[in-house]
Design a protein around this motif. Structure first.
Motif, short mmCIF file in Angstrom:
data_model
loop_
_atom_site.label_atom_id
_atom_site.label_comp_id
_atom_site.label_asym_id
_atom_site.label_seq_id
_atom_site.Cartn_x
_atom_site.Cartn_y
_atom_site.Cartn_z
N UNK A 132 17.18 116.13 49.72
CA UNK A 132 18.26 115.21 50.06
C UNK A 132 17.78 114.36 51.24
N UNK A 133 17.84 113.05 51.10
CA UNK A 133 17.39 112.13 52.14
C UNK A 133 18.55 111.22 52.50
N UNK A 134 18.81 111.12 53.81
CA UNK A 134 19.89 110.27 54.31
C UNK A 134 19.26 109.37 55.37
N UNK A 135 19.22 108.06 55.12
CA UNK A 135 18.59 107.11 56.02
C UNK A 135 19.64 106.14 56.53
N UNK A 136 19.69 105.99 57.87
CA UNK A 136 20.58 105.02 58.52
C UNK A 136 19.69 103.99 59.21
N UNK A 137 20.05 102.72 59.06
CA UNK A 137 19.29 101.60 59.65
C UNK A 137 20.25 100.74 60.45
N UNK A 138 19.88 100.47 61.72
CA UNK A 138 20.71 99.57 62.51
C UNK A 138 19.82 98.78 63.47
N UNK A 139 20.25 97.59 63.86
CA UNK A 139 19.46 96.80 64.80
C UNK A 139 19.21 97.60 66.08
N UNK A 140 18.00 97.48 66.63
CA UNK A 140 17.63 98.26 67.82
C UNK A 140 18.30 97.77 69.09
#
Length: 141
Positions: A132-140
């Motif tokens: 199970x892979x959960x990836x969150x991406x947000x501006x640094x």
């Protein structure tokens, strides 16, 4: 590669009734090309793949490709409704793995978001694990 996004990856491997989790926070890039999203980051010593660059290509909620380039190259294609045989390089050698998705849920937009997917791995149709892979991406910034 511009590293202007904060990427958090939470991975869980379920095997023989037990589970093991890892969490990684890193900086990387996030772009949209056509209708697909690309999440790219450098691997570190903590992941065991230092010197490699990983790109996660998200094609809606039906297909995710995990591509690792460098000293230990790998390619996993996770697609709903299909089993792919993929090349996976480990520190001790390479494997051919069967990969079949059971969940792909993408809530990515041009500013980031989240993608969650899980897949079953097998070697010659013998089950190895569920991942199970959960990836969150947000501006640094």
């Amino acid at each position: 590669m511009r590293e202007d996004y904060l990427i958090t990856i939470h991975g869980t491997m379920e095997q023989n009734g037990e589970s093991d989790s890892i969490k990684l926070m890193t900086r990387g890039s996030f772009v949209r090309k056509g209708g697909n999203f690309f999440i790219t980051y450098k691997e570190t010593e903590a992941t065991g793949y230092q010197g490699c660059v990983t790109t996660v290509k998200v094609e809606g909620s039906h297909k995710v490709s995990m591509l690792r380039f460098g000293p230990a190259p790998s390619q996993l294609i996770i697609e709903k409704g299909r089993r792919h045989v993929c090349h996976y390089e480990t520190g001790t050698g390479s494997l051919s793995l069967g990969v079949a998705a059971d969940v792909i849920d993408s809530k990515l937009s041009d500013r980031g978001g989240r993608v969650r997917f899980s897949y079953l791995l097998d070697v010659e149709t013998n089950s190895v694990s569920r991942n199970i892979v959960d990836i969150t991406v947000k501006p640094a910034n």
